[in-house]
Design a protein around this motif. Structure first.
Motif, mmCIF file in Angstrom:
data_model
loop_
_atom_site.group_PDB
_atom_site.id
_atom_site.type_symbol
_atom_site.label_atom_id
_atom_site.label_comp_id
_atom_site.label_asym_id
_atom_site.label_seq_id
_atom_site.Cartn_x
_atom_site.Cartn_y
_atom_site.Cartn_z
ATOM 1 N N ASP A 97 0.833 -1.198 0.000
ATOM 2 C CA ASP A 97 0.000 0.000 0.000
ATOM 3 C C ASP A 97 0.869 1.250 0.000
ATOM 4 O O ASP A 97 2.085 1.183 -0.141
ATOM 5 C CB ASP A 97 -0.976 -0.008 1.180
ATOM 6 C CG ASP A 97 -0.264 -0.052 2.528
ATOM 7 O OD1 ASP A 97 0.951 0.224 2.582
ATOM 8 O OD2 ASP A 97 -0.928 -0.350 3.528
ATOM 9 N N ASN A 98 0.250 2.379 0.162
ATOM 10 C CA ASN A 98 0.965 3.649 0.078
ATOM 11 C C ASN A 98 1.921 3.873 1.252
ATOM 12 O O ASN A 98 2.794 4.725 1.178
ATOM 13 C CB ASN A 98 -0.053 4.798 -0.010
ATOM 14 C CG ASN A 98 0.495 5.997 -0.724
ATOM 15 O OD1 ASN A 98 1.142 5.873 -1.756
ATOM 16 N ND2 ASN A 98 0.249 7.162 -0.176
ATOM 17 N N GLU A 145 5.463 3.675 0.221
ATOM 18 C CA GLU A 145 5.858 4.841 -0.576
ATOM 19 C C GLU A 145 6.181 6.021 0.336
ATOM 20 O O GLU A 145 7.177 6.723 0.141
ATOM 21 C CB GLU A 145 4.761 5.219 -1.578
ATOM 22 C CG GLU A 145 4.549 4.200 -2.668
ATOM 23 C CD GLU A 145 5.802 3.928 -3.483
ATOM 24 O OE1 GLU A 145 6.480 4.886 -3.903
ATOM 25 O OE2 GLU A 145 6.100 2.744 -3.706
ATOM 26 N N ASN A 168 -2.389 0.282 -6.236
ATOM 27 C CA ASN A 168 -2.938 1.508 -6.795
ATOM 28 C C ASN A 168 -2.208 2.700 -6.219
ATOM 29 O O ASN A 168 -2.701 3.799 -6.197
ATOM 30 C CB ASN A 168 -4.434 1.608 -6.532
ATOM 31 C CG ASN A 168 -4.737 1.754 -5.050
ATOM 32 O OD1 ASN A 168 -3.851 1.640 -4.214
ATOM 33 N ND2 ASN A 168 -5.980 2.017 -4.735
ATOM 34 N N LYS A 169 -1.004 2.461 -5.717
ATOM 35 C CA LYS A 169 -0.271 3.497 -5.001
ATOM 36 C C LYS A 169 0.176 4.638 -5.896
ATOM 37 O O LYS A 169 0.602 5.657 -5.423
ATOM 38 C CB LYS A 169 0.915 2.916 -4.253
ATOM 39 C CG LYS A 169 1.953 2.232 -5.106
ATOM 40 C CD LYS A 169 2.959 1.551 -4.212
ATOM 41 C CE LYS A 169 3.850 0.622 -5.001
ATOM 42 N NZ LYS A 169 4.647 -0.195 -4.129
ATOM 43 N N TYR A 170 0.069 4.467 -7.190
ATOM 44 C CA TYR A 170 0.458 5.543 -8.078
ATOM 45 C C TYR A 170 -0.737 6.328 -8.591
ATOM 46 O O TYR A 170 -0.620 7.078 -9.529
ATOM 47 C CB TYR A 170 1.319 4.999 -9.225
ATOM 48 C CG TYR A 170 2.727 4.798 -8.759
ATOM 49 C CD1 TYR A 170 3.080 3.628 -8.109
ATOM 50 C CD2 TYR A 170 3.677 5.787 -8.891
ATOM 51 C CE1 TYR A 170 4.364 3.453 -7.629
ATOM 52 C CE2 TYR A 170 4.962 5.614 -8.425
ATOM 53 C CZ TYR A 170 5.292 4.445 -7.799
ATOM 54 O OH TYR A 170 6.562 4.287 -7.318
ATOM 55 N N SER A 171 -1.893 6.141 -7.943
ATOM 56 C CA SER A 171 -3.015 6.986 -8.305
ATOM 57 C C SER A 171 -2.715 8.406 -7.855
ATOM 58 O O SER A 171 -1.918 8.628 -6.944
ATOM 59 C CB SER A 171 -4.305 6.476 -7.653
ATOM 60 O OG SER A 171 -4.267 6.727 -6.269
ATOM 61 N N GLU A 208 -3.219 9.033 -4.137
ATOM 62 C CA GLU A 208 -2.149 8.523 -3.285
ATOM 63 C C GLU A 208 -0.912 9.418 -3.374
ATOM 64 O O GLU A 208 -0.207 9.622 -2.389
ATOM 65 C CB GLU A 208 -1.804 7.073 -3.645
ATOM 66 C CG GLU A 208 -2.936 6.082 -3.392
ATOM 67 C CD GLU A 208 -3.395 6.047 -1.946
ATOM 68 O OE1 GLU A 208 -2.543 6.070 -1.035
ATOM 69 O OE2 GLU A 208 -4.620 5.989 -1.718
ATOM 70 N N LYS A 246 -1.460 12.315 -1.130
ATOM 71 C CA LYS A 246 -1.225 11.959 0.279
ATOM 72 C C LYS A 246 0.264 11.970 0.599
ATOM 73 O O LYS A 246 0.677 12.405 1.673
ATOM 74 C CB LYS A 246 -1.822 10.581 0.594
ATOM 75 C CG LYS A 246 -3.327 10.560 0.601
ATOM 76 C CD LYS A 246 -3.849 9.151 0.824
ATOM 77 C CE LYS A 246 -5.353 9.089 0.642
ATOM 78 N NZ LYS A 246 -5.856 7.716 0.739
ATOM 79 N N ARG A 247 1.073 11.491 -0.325
ATOM 80 C CA ARG A 247 2.525 11.491 -0.117
ATOM 81 C C ARG A 247 3.050 12.918 -0.016
ATOM 82 O O ARG A 247 3.890 13.225 0.834
ATOM 83 C CB ARG A 247 3.216 10.749 -1.264
ATOM 84 C CG ARG A 247 2.946 9.254 -1.256
ATOM 85 C CD ARG A 247 3.422 8.569 -2.512
ATOM 86 N NE ARG A 247 4.851 8.769 -2.731
ATOM 87 C CZ ARG A 247 5.459 8.523 -3.880
ATOM 88 N NH1 ARG A 247 4.770 8.082 -4.919
ATOM 89 N NH2 ARG A 247 6.748 8.715 -3.999
#
Length: 182
Positions: free
Chosen positions: A111-112, A115, A157-160, A163, A166-167
């Motif tokens: 998940d994110n 990342e 889907n962490k590259y949506s 996301e 959020k980073r």
């Protein structure tokens, strides 16, 4: 820690010269690790991904990981070298090292969170602001090409763009906290 540079790219050589000792001090768990940095000559990565870390499943028994630098990167406004400035490329490389640290420390996830953990490694090396800018550029490139490689992987889907937002927020929080304590 041993860096092996198969790229001969000036940016990689300069990164190793400038950051190797800081990485060794901040992340002693990398002391037995060999990090091979190479160009993606086999076109494993699509043109929309700047770089990626390839970590063996058995990281404890195989002390060698690879970072693939995509010299064929094609963003909205150009290739790898003119899309990202030097500090942003340093941040991206530090982020990839963060994935190695995450795996060694049992923080790897699908998940994110991983990342964000990897982004924090770039921040800890003084590259928080360039990491934010690099994420913004990747987000712009993602919007331009939503059929990203990472979006094709099951469960990731962490590259949506959400996301990525959020980073950015997490890094901005760290930057604000650091600025407030100075």
């Amino acid at each position: 820690m041993n860096f092996v540079d198969y790229t001969s790219l000036n940016i990689v050589i300069e990164y190793i010269q400038n950051y190797k000792s800081s990485i060794e001090k901040k992340y002693p768990e990398l002391s037995k690790q060999t990090i091979e940095i190479e160009t993606d000559n086999e076109n494993v990565l699509p043109k929309t991904e700047p770089m990626v870390t390839v970590i063996p499943e058995e990281i404890d028994s195989i002390h060698c990981v690879r970072i693939l630098v995509n010299i064929n990167y094609s963003g909205v406004t150009g290739n790898l070298n003119n899309r990202f400035n030097k500090e942003e490329l340093f941040a991206l490389l530090s982020h990839e090292i963060g994935h190695v640290v995450a795996s060694i420390n049992g923080k790897a996830s699908s998940d994110n969170a991983e990342e964000v953990y990897a982004d924090n490694c770039a921040f800890e090396l003084g590259l928080g602001a360039p990491m934010i800018e690099a994420i913004k550029k990747m987000k712009e490139d993602y919007n331009y090409s939503p059929n990203s490689y990472f979006n094709s992987l099951p469960g990731l889907n962490k590259y949506s763009t959400g996301e990525m937002d959020k980073r950015i927020v997490e890094l901005e929080k760290l930057t604000t906290i650091t600025d407030a304590t100075m």
